[in-house]
Design a protein around this motif. Structure first.
Motif, PDB file in Angstrom:
ATOM      1  N   GLU A 113     -14.247-104.249 -57.307  1.00  0.00           N
ATOM      2  CA  GLU A 113     -13.458-103.176 -57.920  1.00  0.00           C
ATOM      3  C   GLU A 113     -12.389-102.690 -56.948  1.00  0.00           C
ATOM      4  N   TRP A 114     -12.778-102.522 -55.707  1.00  0.00           N
ATOM      5  CA  TRP A 114     -11.854-102.090 -54.653  1.00  0.00           C
ATOM      6  C   TRP A 114     -10.803-103.168 -54.403  1.00  0.00           C
ATOM      7  N   ALA A 115     -11.254-104.398 -54.166  1.00  0.00           N
ATOM      8  CA  ALA A 115     -10.347-105.473 -53.749  1.00  0.00           C
ATOM      9  C   ALA A 115      -9.388-105.885 -54.861  1.00  0.00           C
ATOM     10  N   SER A 116      -9.853-105.864 -56.101  1.00  0.00           N
ATOM     11  CA  SER A 116      -8.990-106.333 -57.185  1.00  0.00           C
ATOM     12  C   SER A 116      -7.793-105.413 -57.373  1.00  0.00           C
ATOM     13  N   TYR A 117      -8.019-104.098 -57.276  1.00  0.00           N
ATOM     14  CA  TYR A 117      -6.891-103.186 -57.443  1.00  0.00           C
ATOM     15  C   TYR A 117      -5.950-103.237 -56.250  1.00  0.00           C
ATOM     16  N   TYR A 118      -6.490-103.435 -55.061  1.00  0.00           N
ATOM     17  CA  TYR A 118      -5.588-103.575 -53.916  1.00  0.00           C
ATOM     18  C   TYR A 118      -4.848-104.915 -53.940  1.00  0.00           C
ATOM     19  N   THR A 119      -5.448-105.930 -54.542  1.00  0.00           N
ATOM     20  CA  THR A 119      -4.711-107.174 -54.768  1.00  0.00           C
ATOM     21  C   THR A 119      -3.544-106.931 -55.712  1.00  0.00           C
ATOM     22  N   ASN A 120      -3.799-106.171 -56.776  1.00  0.00           N
ATOM     23  CA  ASN A 120      -2.743-105.833 -57.724  1.00  0.00           C
ATOM     24  C   ASN A 120      -1.647-105.010 -57.037  1.00  0.00           C
ATOM     25  N   ILE A 121      -2.046-104.055 -56.219  1.00  0.00           N
ATOM     26  CA  ILE A 121      -1.074-103.212 -55.505  1.00  0.00           C
ATOM     27  C   ILE A 121      -0.233-104.064 -54.565  1.00  0.00           C
ATOM     28  N   ARG A 122      -0.848-105.000 -53.859  1.00  0.00           N
ATOM     29  CA  ARG A 122      -0.080-105.860 -52.959  1.00  0.00           C
ATOM     30  C   ARG A 122       0.924-106.702 -53.742  1.00  0.00           C
ATOM     31  N   SER A 123       0.526-107.221 -54.895  1.00  0.00           N
ATOM     32  CA  SER A 123       1.451-108.013 -55.711  1.00  0.00           C
ATOM     33  C   SER A 123       2.651-107.162 -56.135  1.00  0.00           C
ATOM     34  N   CYS A 124       2.375-105.911 -56.515  1.00  0.00           N
ATOM     35  CA  CYS A 124       3.467-105.013 -56.914  1.00  0.00           C
ATOM     36  C   CYS A 124       4.365-104.690 -55.724  1.00  0.00           C
ATOM     37  N   ASN A 125       3.753-104.429 -54.564  1.00  0.00           N
ATOM     38  CA  ASN A 125       4.556-104.149 -53.373  1.00  0.00           C
ATOM     39  C   ASN A 125       5.432-105.345 -53.004  1.00  0.00           C
ATOM     40  N   LEU A 126       4.865-106.535 -53.080  1.00  0.00           N
ATOM     41  CA  LEU A 126       5.624-107.746 -52.770  1.00  0.00           C
ATOM     42  C   LEU A 126       6.824-107.880 -53.700  1.00  0.00           C
ATOM     43  N   PHE A 127       6.586-107.630 -54.987  1.00  0.00           N
ATOM     44  CA  PHE A 127       7.674-107.727 -55.960  1.00  0.00           C
ATOM     45  C   PHE A 127       8.745-106.673 -55.681  1.00  0.00           C
ATOM     46  N   HIS A 155      -0.874 -97.340 -61.996  1.00  0.00           N
ATOM     47  CA  HIS A 155      -2.104 -97.467 -62.774  1.00  0.00           C
ATOM     48  C   HIS A 155      -3.245 -97.967 -61.898  1.00  0.00           C
ATOM     49  N   ALA A 156      -2.962 -98.920 -61.003  1.00  0.00           N
ATOM     50  CA  ALA A 156      -3.998 -99.413 -60.098  1.00  0.00           C
ATOM     51  C   ALA A 156      -4.513 -98.287 -59.206  1.00  0.00           C
ATOM     52  N   TYR A 157      -3.619 -97.460 -58.695  1.00  0.00           N
ATOM     53  CA  TYR A 157      -4.057 -96.328 -57.867  1.00  0.00           C
ATOM     54  C   TYR A 157      -4.851 -95.317 -58.683  1.00  0.00           C
ATOM     55  N   PHE A 158      -4.473 -95.123 -59.925  1.00  0.00           N
ATOM     56  CA  PHE A 158      -5.224 -94.218 -60.792  1.00  0.00           C
ATOM     57  C   PHE A 158      -6.656 -94.703 -60.964  1.00  0.00           C
ATOM     58  N   ARG A 159      -6.823 -96.002 -61.206  1.00  0.00           N
ATOM     59  CA  ARG A 159      -8.173 -96.535 -61.354  1.00  0.00           C
ATOM     60  C   ARG A 159      -8.965 -96.378 -60.052  1.00  0.00           C
ATOM     61  N   LEU A 160      -8.322 -96.629 -58.925  1.00  0.00           N
ATOM     62  CA  LEU A 160      -9.003 -96.477 -57.637  1.00  0.00           C
ATOM     63  C   LEU A 160      -9.458 -95.042 -57.410  1.00  0.00           C
ATOM     64  N   THR A 161      -8.602 -94.066 -57.713  1.00  0.00           N
ATOM     65  CA  THR A 161      -9.001 -92.668 -57.503  1.00  0.00           C
ATOM     66  C   THR A 161     -10.136 -92.276 -58.430  1.00  0.00           C
ATOM     67  N   PHE A 163     -12.603 -94.170 -59.374  1.00  0.00           N
ATOM     68  CA  PHE A 163     -13.843 -94.720 -58.825  1.00  0.00           C
ATOM     69  C   PHE A 163     -14.183 -94.134 -57.448  1.00  0.00           C
ATOM     70  N   PHE A 164     -13.189 -94.043 -56.564  1.00  0.00           N
ATOM     71  CA  PHE A 164     -13.478 -93.802 -55.149  1.00  0.00           C
ATOM     72  C   PHE A 164     -12.975 -92.468 -54.606  1.00  0.00           C
ATOM     73  N   GLY A 165     -12.140 -91.736 -55.349  1.00  0.00           N
ATOM     74  CA  GLY A 165     -11.614 -90.479 -54.832  1.00  0.00           C
ATOM     75  C   GLY A 165     -10.474 -90.714 -53.856  1.00  0.00           C
ATOM     76  N   ASP A 166     -10.646 -90.327 -52.590  1.00  0.00           N
ATOM     77  CA  ASP A 166      -9.634 -90.576 -51.558  1.00  0.00           C
ATOM     78  C   ASP A 166      -9.565 -92.076 -51.289  1.00  0.00           C
ATOM     79  N   VAL A 167      -8.353 -92.626 -51.269  1.00  0.00           N
ATOM     80  CA  VAL A 167      -8.169 -94.065 -51.010  1.00  0.00           C
ATOM     81  C   VAL A 167      -6.903 -94.256 -50.182  1.00  0.00           C
ATOM     82  N   PRO A 168      -6.795 -95.358 -49.438  1.00  0.00           N
ATOM     83  CA  PRO A 168      -5.558 -95.615 -48.693  1.00  0.00           C
ATOM     84  C   PRO A 168      -4.368 -95.764 -49.640  1.00  0.00           C
ATOM     85  N   LEU A 169      -3.292 -95.062 -49.331  1.00  0.00           N
ATOM     86  CA  LEU A 169      -2.062 -95.164 -50.113  1.00  0.00           C
ATOM     87  C   LEU A 169      -1.129 -96.128 -49.377  1.00  0.00           C
ATOM     88  N   ILE A 170      -0.952 -97.310 -49.937  1.00  0.00           N
ATOM     89  CA  ILE A 170      -0.183 -98.377 -49.303  1.00  0.00           C
ATOM     90  C   ILE A 170       1.003 -98.701 -50.203  1.00  0.00           C
TER      91      ILE A 170
END
Length: 564
Positions: A113-127, A155-161, A163-170
């Protein structure tokens, strides 16, 4: 351009581009893609954005469940459903057991759950970091595409918050060294970022009517605003949520035209994709993106485009079934409701019960328009051919099957559905408006008529006592609105988040031995409710999931959530 999964060649190209992005080449090669020329190719830019789309709702990390699995089986984390065999579908039963042995920072579901959303975030950042290198798409199109990526990242950050509350903002592509020293960001700051990104996306996105037919399924202005309303709702910012909902309701010429479908089942029809109610969804084109999960949700049935399921692995609970009101708007346990648990438990009920759940003696209509009676109560089927749906270990363990999302147009002999998975629809906007107003003490006849009444009319209620404000029940207004949300949106991957944000999870999920989650009244010779599973929800720790052990080990600046 319709959204599609990337083939292996494209994925290799994207990975190559990402690697080259770490170091600028001195000489631009012409025989392979490099950081200099990759983004100049229009198809590469479109495919990179499609990758961002395809990684929504988990499923973006190797070994994680598919998007459709995550979407449906999240219901089994809530009081709506139970999953008997959960090892390969995200372990919702193990997690809801609440035991430290089954739910801890080291389990795969937490890691994925953690890794999949950060994978999505990295793809968006790369784009977002690179698409401006393209010089042929044009400024207007690139601006729109960047807005789509910003929405997806938000949306990926919304899902992370959630589930996990505080999360790294990258917000940029990190080097391996940077990824090892990134601390968590307070949830409030992440939410502010999410809202800012959704505002920016909405400003640059067209309304749905302005997209070409081939671009159906892309994020629109209306989708960005509706997601903003959901983020505000989940963070108890009622007045702001209501303002966004009313903007969507009152300014459709600007935001896009949305309305309730006349027929509730038609919302989910594979032949009615992108209908007037759909705000955002996961586009599953025929022959491309497919999902097969419903094979383990519904009853055995007949027809040329159907096959028998081997077991039933996601079943509605008695608690969900009991939550549907009577046709006169009463809770079934109120005086005068007419509820008869032994002889006619499903009579005189909210029609959405029958659109959502298959119960004993349900009249099932297959893809040919032929009907058959589904016998679920053990020992009641008139002949052997009808016994296959009776409650039991190879059929339904709860005495119920799912009806919502059934697609009679699946490929011959398969459950390969091309039906889209809905992320947001117009009914939710109405429900968010109703909840935000109720929480502010501002529910009145006008708000009710524009929200709850419209949903009940569409569902099939006809009695004025059920349709008119303030309803015909002893339930509080808040509980009425929450129950309406549950009845309307069951099986749409929202209930788990709802019971957590309402802080009722410890009430509705705690089922110690002797008070297990219930199924229908088919036990002990059809005299007692089936008992399904023991659940424990510890409010001191379970409102947040643990940070994965792997992430804590690789990044010492991360800290674990309380109680874990």
């Amino acid at each position: 351009m319709r959204l599609r999964y990337l083939n292996k060649t494209t994925i290799i190209i994207l990975v190559t581009a990402a690697l080259f992005g770490c170091k600028k080449l001195d000489v631009s090669r012409k025989d392979v893609y490099t950081d200099d020329n990759f983004w100049q190719v229009n198809a590469n830019a479109f495919n990179a954005l499609s990758t961002c789309y395809s990684q929504q709702i988990s499923g973006g990390y190797g070994g994680s469940s598919s998007a459709s699995q995550a979407y449906f089986y999240n219901e089994a984390l809530s009081d709506n459903a139970f999953c008997p065999l959960d090892v390969n579908v995200g372990t919702p039963t193990q997690i809801s057991s609440g035991s430290d042995a089954n739910f801890n920072p080291g389990i795969n579901r937490v890691k994925y759950e953690w890794a999949s959303y950060y994978t999505n975030i990295r793809s968006c950042n790369l784009f977002l970091e690179n698409v401006d290198k393209n010089t042929t798409l044009g400024t207007a199109l690139i601006t729109r595409m960047k807005a789509e990526a910003r929405y997806l990242r938000a949306h990926a950050y919304f899902r992370l918050t959630n589930f996990f509350g505080d999360v790294p903002l990258i917000t940029k592509v990190q080097t391996p060294e940077e990824a090892k020293v990134t601390p968590k960001t307070p949830k409030a700051e992440v939410v502010t970022f999410i809202l800012t990104e959704l505002d920016a996306a909405a400003a640059d996105l067209p309304k749905k009517e302005d997209f070409a037919a081939a671009d159906k399924g892309r994020i629109t202005k209306g989708a960005a605003k509706a997601m903003k309303a959901r983020v505000l709702l989940y963070n108890a910012r009622w007045a702001e949520c209501s303002a966004v909902c009313e903007d969507l309701m009152n300014n459709q010429s600007v935001n896009g035209n949305y309305s309730l479908q006349a027929s509730f089942p038609d919302i989910f029809s594979a032949t009615n994709k992108y209908n007037s109610e759909i705000i955002s969804d996961l586009g599953y084109q025929p022959k491309d993106r497919r999902w097969t999960d419903w094979a383990d949700f519904g009853p055995f049935y007949t027809g040329p485009n159907a096959t028998a399921a081997t077991n039933n692995n996601l079943v509605p609970t008695q608690d969900l079934v009991e939550s549907f009101l009577t046709l006169d708007g009463k809770n079934i346990f109120e005086a005068g409701s007419g509820y008869d648990v032994d002889n006619a438990p499903y009579a005189n009920r909210d029609p959405r019960l029958g659109y959502t759940v298959v119960y004993d003696k349900y009249v099932w209509v297959n893809n040919l328009g032929n009907s058959q009676i589904i016998y679920i109560k053990p020992g009641t089927a008139p002949d052997a051919s009808n016994k296959k749906n009776e409650a039991g270990p190879t059929a339904t363990t709860s005495g119920y099957y799912w009806r919502k999302y059934f697609d009679p147009t699946a490929d011959n002999g398969t459950f390969n559905y091309g039906e889209n998975i809905i992320i947001q629809r117009w009914a939710e906007v109405l429900l968010m408006e109703a909840e935000a107003k109720a929480m502010q003490g501002q529910m009145d006849a006008t708000v009710w008529d524009n929200t709850i009444k419209k949903l009940r009319e569409r569902a099939g209620f006809t009695k004025s006592v059920a349709l008119n404000y303030p309803g015909n029940t002893t339930m509080t207004m808040i509980d009425q609105v929450r129950n309406e949300r549950r009845s309307e949106l069951a099986f749409e991957s929202l209930r788990y988040d709802d019971i957590k944000r309402w802080k009722i999870a410890e009430t509705v999920l705690n089922h110690p031995p002797g008070n297990e989650v219930r199924g229908a009244k088919f036990a002990a010779g059809n005299t007692a409710f089936l008992k399904l599973v023991v659940r424990t929800f510890n409010p001191a720790k379970h409102y947040l999931w643990p940070i994965p052990t792997e992430s804590l080990q690789t990044d010492p600046n991360l800290t674990q959530n309380p109680g874990w």
